[in-house]
Design an enzyme around this catalytic site. Structure first.
Site, mmCIF file in Angstrom:
data_model
loop_
_atom_site.group_PDB
_atom_site.id
_atom_site.type_symbol
_atom_site.label_atom_id
_atom_site.label_comp_id
_atom_site.label_asym_id
_atom_site.label_seq_id
_atom_site.Cartn_x
_atom_site.Cartn_y
_atom_site.Cartn_z
ATOM 1 N N HIS A 21 -9.971 48.973 14.330
ATOM 2 C CA HIS A 21 -9.459 48.503 15.625
ATOM 3 C C HIS A 21 -9.380 49.739 16.630
ATOM 4 C CE1 HIS A 21 -8.129 45.264 18.157
ATOM 5 N NE2 HIS A 21 -7.105 45.963 18.458
ATOM 6 N N GLU A 154 -15.321 46.031 16.629
ATOM 7 C CA GLU A 154 -14.670 45.974 15.098
ATOM 8 C C GLU A 154 -15.941 45.096 14.217
ATOM 9 O OE1 GLU A 154 -10.668 44.323 15.418
ATOM 10 O OE2 GLU A 154 -11.219 44.156 17.300
#
Length: 189
Positions: A21, A154
């Site tokens: 992330h 992501e």
């Protein structure tokens, strides 16, 4: 830059879908929102979400919608047409150009600096998140980061896959090995 994640369940089937992330802003530290960055995502479908941002199990085409980044487009071009505060959606990655056994997932570009990030992966999906909940985060040198100050790319298994039988399974059996690779290539144009 290459990131490899591995996991191996010992004695029970285990849901595994690791994600990374990092917030990217190719304009650099304390440079404001990423809405002028352009992105191309090699995905012709998304997994839409409910009011709690949980994927519903549907897989819908992006063509002609605010989610269409199949050709390079400014992140801010259609963000006001996305329900909620911005993008926070899983893209179903297409089989695109390959490198080292990985599929091209996305190309992010900052027009001011001409910096480019190309992302390659072996994962089936990519969550595209535009920092919608970043608000007053104090960072390096006291810089204060606000909404849309960064973008996350992501790569992952589909969120909510354990509850959606039509999504690719994220359950890894004992003796099998989970392997997730991301390759980040930086350049300028």
């Amino acid at each position: 830059m290459k990131l490899e994640m591995e996991a191996e369940p010992k004695n029970k089937p285990t849901p595994i879908s690791l994600a990374q992330h990092t917030y990217w802003n190719l304009a650099g530290h304390n440079s404001g929102p990423v809405l002028d960055h352009s992105i191309e995502i090699w995905a012709s479908h998304i997994t839409p979400v409910d009011q709690n941002t949980i994927p519903t199990g549907e897989i819908l085409p992006v063509k002609g919608t605010p989610f269409d980044f199949m050709t390079q487009k400014r992140i801010g071009a259609s963000i006001d047409k996305v329900p909620g505060l911005g993008y926070d959606h899983n893209y179903v990655l297409d089989q695109a150009e390959e490198k080292m056994g990985l599929t091209h997932a996305a190309r992010l570009r900052d027009p001011a600096s001409s910096r480019v990030l190309n992302l390659w992966t072996n994962a089936p999906g990519m969550q595209f998140y535009t920092g919608n909940y970043v608000n007053g985060v104090v960072g390096k040198g006291g810089a204060v980061y606000g909404k849309h100050s960064g973008v996350c790319l992501e790569t992952q298994g589909f969120p909510n896959a354990v509850n959606q039988p039509n999504f690719p399974s994220v359950v890894v059996q004992p003796g099998e090995k989970y392997n997730h690779t991301m390759l980040f290539e930086f350049s300028d144009e």
